[in-house]
Structures are given as C-alpha cells and as structure tokens.
Scaffold this motif. Structure first.
Motif, PDB file in Angstrom:
ATOM      1  N   GLY A  23       0.814  -1.209   0.000  1.00 47.27           N
ATOM      2  CA  GLY A  23       0.000   0.000   0.000  1.00 47.27           C
ATOM      3  C   GLY A  23       0.849   1.259   0.000  1.00 47.27           C
ATOM      4  O   GLY A  23       0.496   2.256  -0.600  1.00 47.27           O
ATOM      5  N   GLU A  24       1.987   1.222   0.688  1.00 46.81           N
ATOM      6  CA  GLU A  24       2.852   2.394   0.753  1.00 46.81           C
ATOM      7  C   GLU A  24       3.651   2.589  -0.531  1.00 46.81           C
ATOM      8  O   GLU A  24       4.126   3.674  -0.804  1.00 46.81           O
ATOM      9  CB  GLU A  24       3.797   2.287   1.944  1.00 46.81           C
ATOM     10  CG  GLU A  24       3.098   2.409   3.283  1.00 46.81           C
ATOM     11  CD  GLU A  24       4.043   2.239   4.441  1.00 46.81           C
ATOM     12  OE1 GLU A  24       5.005   1.450   4.315  1.00 46.81           O
ATOM     13  OE2 GLU A  24       3.826   2.885   5.473  1.00 46.81           O
ATOM     14  N   LEU A  25       3.808   1.543  -1.321  1.00 50.16           N
ATOM     15  CA  LEU A  25       4.579   1.642  -2.556  1.00 50.16           C
ATOM     16  C   LEU A  25       3.696   1.736  -3.801  1.00 50.16           C
ATOM     17  O   LEU A  25       4.141   1.459  -4.901  1.00 50.16           O
ATOM     18  CB  LEU A  25       5.527   0.448  -2.675  1.00 50.16           C
ATOM     19  CG  LEU A  25       6.622   0.389  -1.611  1.00 50.16           C
ATOM     20  CD1 LEU A  25       7.451  -0.874  -1.769  1.00 50.16           C
ATOM     21  CD2 LEU A  25       7.497   1.605  -1.694  1.00 50.16           C
ATOM     22  N   LEU A  26       2.454   2.148  -3.589  1.00 50.30           N
ATOM     23  CA  LEU A  26       1.515   2.252  -4.699  1.00 50.30           C
ATOM     24  C   LEU A  26       2.013   3.202  -5.786  1.00 50.30           C
ATOM     25  O   LEU A  26       1.865   2.950  -6.969  1.00 50.30           O
ATOM     26  CB  LEU A  26       0.160   2.721  -4.168  1.00 50.30           C
ATOM     27  CG  LEU A  26      -0.958   2.891  -5.175  1.00 50.30           C
ATOM     28  CD1 LEU A  26      -1.291   1.532  -5.797  1.00 50.30           C
ATOM     29  CD2 LEU A  26      -2.180   3.472  -4.513  1.00 50.30           C
ATOM     30  N   LEU A  27       2.645   4.267  -5.396  1.00 54.96           N
ATOM     31  CA  LEU A  27       3.095   5.273  -6.350  1.00 54.96           C
ATOM     32  C   LEU A  27       4.540   5.091  -6.811  1.00 54.96           C
ATOM     33  O   LEU A  27       5.035   5.886  -7.599  1.00 54.96           O
ATOM     34  CB  LEU A  27       2.951   6.663  -5.718  1.00 54.96           C
ATOM     35  CG  LEU A  27       1.551   7.047  -5.278  1.00 54.96           C
ATOM     36  CD1 LEU A  27       1.581   8.352  -4.524  1.00 54.96           C
ATOM     37  CD2 LEU A  27       0.636   7.142  -6.459  1.00 54.96           C
ATOM     38  N   GLN A  28       5.209   4.062  -6.315  1.00 53.42           N
ATOM     39  CA  GLN A  28       6.646   3.926  -6.567  1.00 53.42           C
ATOM     40  C   GLN A  28       6.980   3.781  -8.055  1.00 53.42           C
ATOM     41  O   GLN A  28       7.933   4.375  -8.537  1.00 53.42           O
ATOM     42  CB  GLN A  28       7.220   2.745  -5.788  1.00 53.42           C
ATOM     43  CG  GLN A  28       8.724   2.670  -5.829  1.00 53.42           C
ATOM     44  CD  GLN A  28       9.393   3.865  -5.160  1.00 53.42           C
ATOM     45  OE1 GLN A  28       9.000   4.261  -4.080  1.00 53.42           O
ATOM     46  NE2 GLN A  28      10.380   4.449  -5.799  1.00 53.42           N
ATOM     47  N   SER A  29       6.193   3.008  -8.801  1.00 51.15           N
ATOM     48  CA  SER A  29       6.519   2.833 -10.222  1.00 51.15           C
ATOM     49  C   SER A  29       6.350   4.140 -10.989  1.00 51.15           C
ATOM     50  O   SER A  29       7.179   4.485 -11.842  1.00 51.15           O
ATOM     51  CB  SER A  29       5.676   1.725 -10.845  1.00 51.15           C
ATOM     52  OG  SER A  29       4.309   2.042 -10.753  1.00 51.15           O
ATOM     53  N   LEU A  87      12.478   7.002  -2.459  1.00 54.52           N
ATOM     54  CA  LEU A  87      11.133   6.427  -2.346  1.00 54.52           C
ATOM     55  C   LEU A  87      10.066   7.466  -2.639  1.00 54.52           C
ATOM     56  O   LEU A  87      10.190   8.629  -2.266  1.00 54.52           O
ATOM     57  CB  LEU A  87      10.906   5.860  -0.942  1.00 54.52           C
ATOM     58  CG  LEU A  87      11.742   4.643  -0.575  1.00 54.52           C
ATOM     59  CD1 LEU A  87      11.495   4.257   0.869  1.00 54.52           C
ATOM     60  CD2 LEU A  87      11.436   3.487  -1.501  1.00 54.52           C
ATOM     61  N   ALA A  88       9.012   6.999  -3.278  1.00 51.27           N
ATOM     62  CA  ALA A  88       7.863   7.868  -3.541  1.00 51.27           C
ATOM     63  C   ALA A  88       7.116   8.120  -2.239  1.00 51.27           C
ATOM     64  O   ALA A  88       7.205   7.330  -1.302  1.00 51.27           O
ATOM     65  CB  ALA A  88       6.939   7.184  -4.542  1.00 51.27           C
ATOM     66  N   PRO A  89       6.383   9.227  -2.173  1.00 52.87           N
ATOM     67  CA  PRO A  89       5.554   9.427  -0.984  1.00 52.87           C
ATOM     68  C   PRO A  89       4.423   8.402  -0.954  1.00 52.87           C
ATOM     69  O   PRO A  89       4.034   7.872  -1.995  1.00 52.87           O
ATOM     70  CB  PRO A  89       4.998  10.843  -1.168  1.00 52.87           C
ATOM     71  CG  PRO A  89       5.074  11.087  -2.634  1.00 52.87           C
ATOM     72  CD  PRO A  89       6.248  10.306  -3.137  1.00 52.87           C
ATOM     73  N   THR A  90       3.928   8.132   0.210  1.00 55.03           N
ATOM     74  CA  THR A  90       2.777   7.234   0.299  1.00 55.03           C
ATOM     75  C   THR A  90       1.557   7.950  -0.257  1.00 55.03           C
ATOM     76  O   THR A  90       1.549   9.179  -0.399  1.00 55.03           O
ATOM     77  CB  THR A  90       2.505   6.827   1.756  1.00 55.03           C
ATOM     78  OG1 THR A  90       2.190   7.997   2.503  1.00 55.03           O
ATOM     79  CG2 THR A  90       3.710   6.107   2.363  1.00 55.03           C
TER      80      THR A  90
END
Length: 141
Positions: free
Chosen positions: A7-13, A128-131
C-alpha cells in the motif's frame, strides 16, 4: 531503503518513471515547476472557457448567472489580467529558476541544500515515492 508494504509503494513505479525514466530530463529541469503551473492553469481553465463560449443549453444550468452570456469585453479583461499575472509573477520566477539552476531543497550526500547550479545531480528527488496518504494530504493542504 526500508521495506514497506504494498500500500505504501503504490506510487513507486510512477515515481521511478518520472524521476529516473526518460521524463527525468524534464522533471529535473529548473523550469519544470513553473512550466507545470502555467500548463496546469491553462488546461484547467480551458474546458470551462469552451463551455462559456459555446454556451450550450445543458451547461447553462451549472452557471451562477444562468441568464447571462459572456461578452467579448469581459473575455478581453479576463485574458488581460491572466497574462498580466503570468508576466509579472510566474514568468520572472521561471526565468530566475532557469538562471540559477535551482533551488532544489533535497539534501545531497554532503547534507547541504543545493540552492545554485543544481543540474546534473542524480539525487534531486528522494529514492522512495511518498505514500498515497502523504500525497493526498500535501496536495489538499
């Protein structure tokens, strides 16, 4: 890099695509924030302006003054004020950003903020992307 749940890495890609992919040449450029604000302004105003010009009957129910149409004089005044504000406030800041190649307030390896000639750095953005929660809260506030 600490391990985070999915859930926290949803925006990572998307974050990696924007900060390290082929778009990184644009997003890492000093002019990007100013250009993005100008582009966002005009793209967000355009649909309403088109509806105001065309004035279809179904759209008039959403207007505050339902019985009035936009006049050419009011359009000239609005466009003039918009251009004046962009020329006086936004454009000088974009030029300044371009001239000094910064500021980028993310810390570099030496724990100093880069405020001048920051181009050519690989660490302009956090790894890392923000959550999703942080993104929504910071966007709204």
């Amino acid at each position: 890099v600490s391990q985070q749940n999915s859930g926290e890495l949803l925006l990572q890609s998307a974050w990696n695509y924007l900060t390290k992919g082929w778009l990184a040449d644009y997003t890492n450029h000093a002019v990007f924030p100013g250009a993005l604000s100008i582009l966002w302004y005009f793209l967000s105003v355009l649909p309403c302006a088109i509806l105001d010009i065309l004035s279809p009957k179904w759209a008039s129910s959403f207007k505050i003054q339902k019985d009035k149409r936009a006049k050419a004089g009011s359009w000239r005044l609005t466009i003039g004020e918009t251009l004046k504000h962009h020329i006086l406030y936004i454009f000088p800041n974009v030029v300044f950003q371009y001239m000094v190649k910064g500021p980028w307030l993310y810390r570099d390896n030496r724990n100093k903020f880069c405020l001048y000639k920051c181009d050519g750095r690989d660490d302009l953005f956090p790894e890392l992307a923000p959550t999703l929660t942080v993104l929504l809260v910071e966007t709204i506030t």
